[in-house]
Design an enzyme around this catalytic site. Sequence first.
Site, short mmCIF file in Angstrom:
data_model
loop_
_atom_site.label_atom_id
_atom_site.label_comp_id
_atom_site.label_asym_id
_atom_site.label_seq_id
_atom_site.Cartn_x
_atom_site.Cartn_y
_atom_site.Cartn_z
N PRO A 229 -23.07 46.84 -28.64
CA PRO A 229 -23.47 46.09 -30.19
C PRO A 229 -22.61 46.90 -31.60
CG PRO A 229 -25.12 47.17 -29.50
CD PRO A 229 -24.42 46.97 -28.47
N ASP A 252 -11.18 42.32 -32.69
CA ASP A 252 -11.98 41.33 -33.51
C ASP A 252 -12.60 42.10 -34.64
OD1 ASP A 252 -14.43 41.24 -31.92
OD2 ASP A 252 -13.50 39.54 -30.55
N LYS A 274 -10.79 37.32 -37.54
CA LYS A 274 -10.27 35.83 -38.76
C LYS A 274 -8.76 36.04 -39.23
CE LYS A 274 -14.80 34.44 -39.01
NZ LYS A 274 -14.53 32.64 -38.90
N THR A 335 -25.14 44.24 -23.47
CA THR A 335 -24.49 43.48 -24.90
C THR A 335 -25.74 43.38 -25.55
OG1 THR A 335 -25.18 40.83 -24.25
CG2 THR A 335 -26.90 41.96 -23.38
N MET A 387 -25.21 34.63 -32.16
CA MET A 387 -23.92 33.72 -33.49
C MET A 387 -25.15 32.32 -34.21
SD MET A 387 -20.97 34.02 -31.57
CE MET A 387 -21.51 33.32 -28.97
#
Length: 482
Positions: A229, A252, A274, A335, A387
Amino acid sequence: MRHLPIFLELNGKAAVVVGGGAVAARRAEHLIKAGARVTTFAPALSDDFRELLDAPNFRHEARDPEPNDFEDSALCFIAVEDERVSAAAWAAAKGAGAWVNVADRPQFCDFIMPSIVDRSPLVIALSTGGASPMLGRMLKARLESLIPAAYGRLAELMGGFRDALGKAIASPVMRRRFWETVLEGPIAERTLSGDDRAAAAELARAVEGAAAENAEAPRGEVYLVGAGPGDPDLLTFRALRLMQKADVVLYDRLTNQDLMNLVRREAERIYVGKQPDDHELPQGEISALLVRLAKEGKRVLRLKGGDPFMFGRGGEEIEALAAEGIRFQVCPGVTAAIGAAAYAGIPLTHRDHAQACVFVTGHGKDGKIDLDWTALLQPRQTVAIYMGLRNVEALTREFVARGADADLPAAIIDNATRPNQQVVVGTLGTLGAKARAAELNGPSIIIVGTVVTLRNTLDWRPAAELRPLAKNGRFATASGKD
């Protein structure tokens, strides 16, 4: 980075040491080992110089230096208590164009001396830039214990075959892969175990056979690595090893700079998050890019926040690789929900609150929220939503509309495990408004369930805020409670 770490070639060059004490002796010792022609100026030398006196590149002048003594000197170390002598030596050395280091006077230093771990020809220099010499000494002690002297012999062995390998293998990429194989295989093991003769013989045979292997084009490979994370300390050993082997890395916005600093410096970096028009690079293009780079013979690192197979689209990427016959490795990571919960002090399961935890995404395919609400609205269960920040108000409204209690505790952990982590705690009825007020930017994890109340019950604080109690060595939180 305040100082630039460099290694100077001093073999045969003149260097001056001013002072006859322990500090001056250590400086002279380093210069002698580096091959410099060392002249030490001091009316008398301490016993610390005893083992240096017979060195062929050492000379002692039993006097204070004169200005012309610094001519042609590359470096000058000054370690004397007499301020008059120190100031005069500094001025003369600077006037002669030498780089100068004055002990305990950083404002008069052109360079600083690091702590040194010497496994020649392997040398490790360590410095805190003067911020914490104690920390530097502690880390040096750890490195001394972790790096056996045999690593110096291994470096020397490899150095003896560099020219021969350069003739056998023209490609820098293939040479690097050859040395990786050596370091990870039996040749290195034999050297580290003390069997230098067998290691040298086997390395000679490997170099002789390298010309034939060089006829083959390098094989490409893809590493799908879960970076966790955000906190670099949560990386696995395997992840770090693969990050150091990559020729190119695709990353990313979920990958922060602290993690990128651990990637091999020479690796090409390609951002696939992005773009200027505020649209993410389509997944199909990312998969195609992985295939193309691997077919070019490169080792491609696909660095993903969290775990590649937990809403990381890793499955789609390895489908594309498998279809093209590209070799790949998958390295799991911590995760995001697990890391976020741990750093926020919210256990995802607890005997008195939840016996199950469900991971879902709040950002469905094509931007639509499509969740199995019947499965989510179960008693004694925690729901972790990935998300979901952008849709937090719609999500919480939908929970309530489907039958959840508006007072059900919920929390958002923003930038989990990172220095700028924020935790917003509320209920399904208040979380959306609180998230707006906090101006969260993501990435974020939403946790829904009564386990959220344990954050306040435990009076949790980040590990960085823990301080030792002087009397008994136990730890207390910043609030003073155990």
